[in-house]
Structure formats: C-alpha cells, structure tokens
Scaffold this active site. Structure first.
Site, PDB file in Angstrom:
ATOM      1  N   TYR A 135     -10.632  56.265  -3.283  1.00 30.26           N
ATOM      2  CA  TYR A 135     -11.549  55.343  -3.915  1.00 30.26           C
ATOM      3  C   TYR A 135     -10.836  55.084  -5.651  1.00 30.26           C
ATOM      4  O   TYR A 135     -10.761  56.692  -6.045  1.00 30.26           O
ATOM      5  CB  TYR A 135     -13.149  56.293  -4.539  1.00 30.26           C
ATOM      6  N   LYS A 163     -10.512  51.445  -2.037  1.00 32.46           N
ATOM      7  CA  LYS A 163     -11.856  51.110  -2.891  1.00 32.46           C
ATOM      8  C   LYS A 163     -10.832  50.666  -4.031  1.00 32.46           C
ATOM      9  O   LYS A 163     -11.351  51.901  -5.246  1.00 32.46           O
ATOM     10  CB  LYS A 163     -12.772  51.876  -2.362  1.00 32.46           C
ATOM     11  N   VAL A 205     -17.148  47.763  -0.969  1.00 33.28           N
ATOM     12  CA  VAL A 205     -17.704  48.522  -0.658  1.00 33.28           C
ATOM     13  C   VAL A 205     -18.635  47.816  -2.252  1.00 33.28           C
ATOM     14  O   VAL A 205     -18.862  48.399  -2.949  1.00 33.28           O
ATOM     15  CB  VAL A 205     -17.252  49.493  -1.184  1.00 33.28           C
TER      16      VAL A 205
END
Length: 307
Positions: A135, A163, A205
């Site tokens: 992330y 992400k 996401v």
C-alpha cells in the site's frame, strides 16, 4: 493464489451500539458486495478502523468473512503495525486462520527511511507464503514506496501487487512501464478510479463501494469492456460521493452512506465519533442528493473485456 484484478472493497468494520462487532450487518454488507460482483475483500484497513481493533476481533472478522464468501472471492487482511516483530506476528496469524492475502502499510508512527521500509516489507513477505499487495500512500502515511524500492521488493515472489495512492495518476503508467506483468497495479483513490482504470490499472481498492457496490463494479466492468462513455455517466453521478473518501472523516462519511443504502450502520469506535453539526448536514446532503438521482445501471455483468 490471488488473481490481482477487479474491484476489492476496503470494508468498514461494523459495530453495534454498545461497541461490539456487528457480525450480522457485516454479513449483510459482504453479501451485497458479492452480489454486485466484487473480486475480493480487504479487512482491517483504514476504513476498517484497524488501529482500534483488538487481535481477537481481527481474527473473528477473517473467520466470519471466510465463512460468508465460501471460497468464491479472496479474503485479504491489511497489516498496519508499529514494529516489524508485530507485523510478522499478525501476518503469520492471519495465514494460520485462513486469510488468503495481505495488504501491507509501511511502519506506523515512525517515518522509516527507504532502506528501513524495504527491510520491513521484506521481513513480512519472507515470514509468510501469502500473496502481498503493498500500500503506497505517502499523502496519509508520509512514506513513499518509490520505483527503485519496488524493484527491490519484487525480489520476494509473493509481493505481487501495489495499491497506488500517491494521487499522481501518472504513477500508474510509470509502474507499468517499469515492471510490466511483474506487478499488478490497483488505484487506491476513489476520485481517480475511472481515470486509473482507463489508462490501464488492473483494479481498484475502493471505499465508497462499501455503500455502492454495484455502481463501483459497473464502472470497472464497463471500462474493461471499452464502454467508457457508459462508465463515465455513472462516474459523474458518483463523484460527489467519491469525494467523501478523501477526508480524515472518511469512515464516518462512508458509514453514513451505508446507512442510506441499507447495508451498514453509523456506529464508529472512539476516538472517532459520528459526524455533528454543519458537517453532518453537508455530508447527508451529498448522500441524499445522490440517492435521489441514483442511475439505472446497464447490464454490466458478463461483459466481454477488450482490455
């Protein structure tokens, strides 16, 4: 094995009015996500109020989610810890109780150097066989995972996706130019969802998907089928709602939206508190306006992908 593509909701954690896990509402929401066609679910992220969850609650959420999805979509758990030792322990426990993938944030509370951040991620990756999404959100977490850092991280075979939440949409292309099929790229910013998919992101996401799963999946499927104009019409309607995701109060905002669509409650865990006063009125107005003009969706399931 996770197929890193599609819409993966960062689910909110449902609480009862007396601050216990609301597993009945959690099940209702997960089933709504699956009915809409999401491609995986992510538990215990920022939207999931991870920093307030006890270890046994995270375990309960994983086990409950696994029983609901029955193997149809992967269940991924987010890891946001202060120490490498703690993160490794969470990863190993998540694998033991059946989670099928991990999403990793950089170390919490300490602004690690590039070298330390890579070492942290690698230590977690080497402690588990689970597939991993990194992330990258320097806006909120003050640590950027650069392309050179990602090159090092891909030495770990189970690090497979990112992400991308830098807010710089061109980073999607930079990542794909550098790594090709070695790395799957997801957008993590709701207000850049369609744009990121159009330029080639593998997935999204998403946040507002928690309240509006069908609209979110429809945008993804339409883009992949080359029906950009149809996707854009939904996205234009969606944008005022999507902007509720880029706020420190995103949890309260999105939970209010879940109330409007009947798949959530407003309950948050302190120190978060329900919205008050003028800000509450503003957010409710955004939601009510959207509900009054909610579009009729085209048939978006089983479209033939052209991407």
């Amino acid at each position: 094995m996770i197929k890193w593509e599609g819409v993966m909701p960062a689910l909110t954690t449902k609480f009862t009015s007396d601050d216990q896990l609301d597993l009945a509402m959690f099940e209702k929401n997960v089933k709504a996500q699956m009915e809409a066609g999401v491609h995986g679910i992510i538990l215990g992220g920022t939207l999931g109020e991870a920093s307030t969850l006890e270890p046994h609650e995270k375990e309960t959420l994983i086990k409950t989610a696994l029983s609901i999805v029955e193997g149809k979509i992967p269940v991924i758990i987010n890891i946001a810890e202060q120490s490498t030792k703690g993160a490794v322990a969470v990863a190993q426990h998540a694998e033991k109780v059946g989670a099928q993938g991990l999403m990793l944030l950089p170390p919490m509370r300490y602004k690690a150097t590039d070298y330390e951040t890579v070492a942290y991620f690698k230590a977690i990756a080497n402690s588990t066989s689970l597939p991993i999404m990194i992330y990258n959100n320097p806006v909120d977490y003050k640590i950027e995972v650069t392309l050179d850092m990602m090159e090092e991280l891909l030495e770990c075979e189970n690090i497979q996706a990112i992400k991308e939440s830098t807010r710089d949409i061109t980073n999607v292309i930079r990542l794909q130019n550098r790594f090709g099929d070695r790395l799957k790229v997801f957008t993590g910013v709701d207000t850049l969802g369609l744009e990121s998919l159009v330029i080639g992101a593998d997935g999204w996401v998403a946040g507002l998907v928690c309240a509006y799963p069908a609209e979110t999946v429809a945008i993804y499927e339409l883009v992949k089928a080359g029906k950009i104009e149809e996707a854009l019409q939904i996205y234009k309607w969606f944008m005022p709602l999507l902007e509720l995701d880029i706020s420190p109060q995103l949890v309260q905002n999105i939970k209010l939206a879940e109330v409007a669509t009947g798949i959530g409650t407003e309950n948050v865990r302190a120190p978060r508190l329900p919205l008050q006063g003028e800000e509450r009125k503003r957010v409710l107005n955004v939601i009510e306006t959207a509900m009054a003009t909610r579009p009729e969706l085209p048939e978006y399931k089983n479209l033939k992908s052209v991407v």
